[in-house]
Motif scaffolding. Structure first.
Motif, PDB file in Angstrom:
ATOM      1  N   LYS A  25       0.707  -1.075  -0.053  1.00 52.17           N
ATOM      2  CA  LYS A  25       0.473   0.112   0.140  1.00 52.17           C
ATOM      3  C   LYS A  25       0.351   1.535   0.427  1.00 52.17           C
ATOM      4  O   LYS A  25       1.948   1.297   0.789  1.00 52.17           O
ATOM      5  CB  LYS A  25      -0.468   0.196   1.194  1.00 52.17           C
ATOM      6  N   VAL A  26       0.356   2.054  -0.610  1.00 52.32           N
ATOM      7  CA  VAL A  26       1.522   3.646  -0.484  1.00 52.32           C
ATOM      8  C   VAL A  26       0.004   4.103  -0.077  1.00 52.32           C
ATOM      9  O   VAL A  26      -0.954   4.176  -0.824  1.00 52.32           O
ATOM     10  CB  VAL A  26       1.597   4.432  -2.162  1.00 52.32           C
ATOM     11  N   SER A  27       0.231   5.258   1.824  1.00 52.36           N
ATOM     12  CA  SER A  27      -0.811   5.880   1.857  1.00 52.36           C
ATOM     13  C   SER A  27      -0.573   7.119   1.316  1.00 52.36           C
ATOM     14  O   SER A  27      -1.666   7.388   1.080  1.00 52.36           O
ATOM     15  CB  SER A  27      -0.181   5.172   3.346  1.00 52.36           C
ATOM     16  N   HIS A  28      -0.040   7.866   1.834  1.00 51.90           N
ATOM     17  CA  HIS A  28       0.553   9.419   1.707  1.00 51.90           C
ATOM     18  C   HIS A  28       2.344   9.961   1.288  1.00 51.90           C
ATOM     19  O   HIS A  28       3.090   8.787   1.852  1.00 51.90           O
ATOM     20  CB  HIS A  28      -0.564   9.662   3.003  1.00 51.90           C
ATOM     21  N   ALA A  29       2.632  10.904   1.659  1.00 50.55           N
ATOM     22  CA  ALA A  29       3.828  11.441   1.979  1.00 50.55           C
ATOM     23  C   ALA A  29       3.527  13.053   2.338  1.00 50.55           C
ATOM     24  O   ALA A  29       2.028  12.889   2.604  1.00 50.55           O
ATOM     25  CB  ALA A  29       4.588  11.999   0.693  1.00 50.55           C
ATOM     26  N   SER A  30       4.503  13.478   3.197  1.00 50.46           N
ATOM     27  CA  SER A  30       4.119  14.950   3.330  1.00 50.46           C
ATOM     28  C   SER A  30       5.209  15.405   3.398  1.00 50.46           C
ATOM     29  O   SER A  30       6.568  14.890   3.389  1.00 50.46           O
ATOM     30  CB  SER A  30       3.704  14.420   5.094  1.00 50.46           C
ATOM     31  N   GLY A  31       5.838  16.634   3.000  1.00 51.53           N
ATOM     32  CA  GLY A  31       7.055  17.517   3.802  1.00 51.53           C
ATOM     33  C   GLY A  31       7.251  17.860   2.109  1.00 51.53           C
ATOM     34  O   GLY A  31       8.840  17.442   2.520  1.00 51.53           O
ATOM     35  N   LEU A  32       6.790  17.845   1.615  1.00 49.00           N
ATOM     36  CA  LEU A  32       7.241  17.779  -0.118  1.00 49.00           C
ATOM     37  C   LEU A  32       7.725  18.565  -0.422  1.00 49.00           C
ATOM     38  O   LEU A  32       7.450  20.107   0.215  1.00 49.00           O
ATOM     39  CB  LEU A  32       6.573  17.236  -0.729  1.00 49.00           C
ATOM     40  N   ILE A  33       9.377  19.420  -1.080  1.00 50.75           N
ATOM     41  CA  ILE A  33       9.270  20.566  -1.737  1.00 50.75           C
ATOM     42  C   ILE A  33       8.268  20.992  -2.393  1.00 50.75           C
ATOM     43  O   ILE A  33       7.505  20.063  -3.298  1.00 50.75           O
ATOM     44  CB  ILE A  33      10.521  20.044  -2.015  1.00 50.75           C
ATOM     45  N   ALA A  34       7.976  22.214  -3.225  1.00 49.53           N
ATOM     46  CA  ALA A  34       7.618  22.575  -3.762  1.00 49.53           C
ATOM     47  C   ALA A  34       7.966  22.919  -5.441  1.00 49.53           C
ATOM     48  O   ALA A  34       9.319  23.254  -5.248  1.00 49.53           O
ATOM     49  CB  ALA A  34       6.813  24.140  -3.537  1.00 49.53           C
ATOM     50  N   MET A  35       7.209  22.554  -6.575  1.00 45.40           N
ATOM     51  CA  MET A  35       8.624  22.303  -7.628  1.00 45.40           C
ATOM     52  C   MET A  35       7.377  23.136  -8.181  1.00 45.40           C
ATOM     53  O   MET A  35       8.125  23.127  -9.616  1.00 45.40           O
ATOM     54  CB  MET A  35       8.075  20.863  -8.063  1.00 45.40           C
ATOM     55  N   ASP A  36       6.391  23.528  -8.502  1.00 44.19           N
ATOM     56  CA  ASP A  36       6.073  24.577  -9.458  1.00 44.19           C
ATOM     57  C   ASP A  36       5.794  26.380  -8.562  1.00 44.19           C
ATOM     58  O   ASP A  36       5.358  26.299  -7.405  1.00 44.19           O
ATOM     59  CB  ASP A  36       4.257  23.962  -9.303  1.00 44.19           C
TER      60      ASP A  36
END
Length: 85
Positions: free
Chosen positions: A2-13
């Motif tokens: 299962k791929v649940s979630h991610a957090s604290g990603l960097i903004a690329m846009d």
């Protein structure tokens, strides 16, 4: 798996967010999650199935790669995690 979630990603846009998706690799097999638009805290809760043979062929290593989806250019790489089973 299962791929649940991610957090604290960097903004690329330029709008200060990303459009993340995850690619999970087990040996030469892979699955890709849906793309979550305009977020740095994506929640997928998506389940994928790999055959036991594929896990054995991967030496028990699962690779999760995160990307920011781009419409007109190559997707931006956000990071990679190795999980040893």
């Amino acid at each position: 798996m299962k791929v649940s979630h991610a957090s604290g990603l960097i903004a690329m846009d330029s709008n200060g967010t990303s459009d993340p998706f995850c690619v999970m690799h087990v040996g030469d097999k892979k699955h890709k999650t849906s793309t979550k638009m305009r977020t740095l805290e994506p929640v997928w809760n998506e389940t994928f199935t790999f055959r036991a043979k594929d896990v054995a062929n991967s030496n028990g290593i699962v690779v999760f790669e995160l990307f920011d989806k781009d419409q007109w250019t190559r997707d931006d790489f956000l990071g990679r995690v190795f999980v040893f089973l």
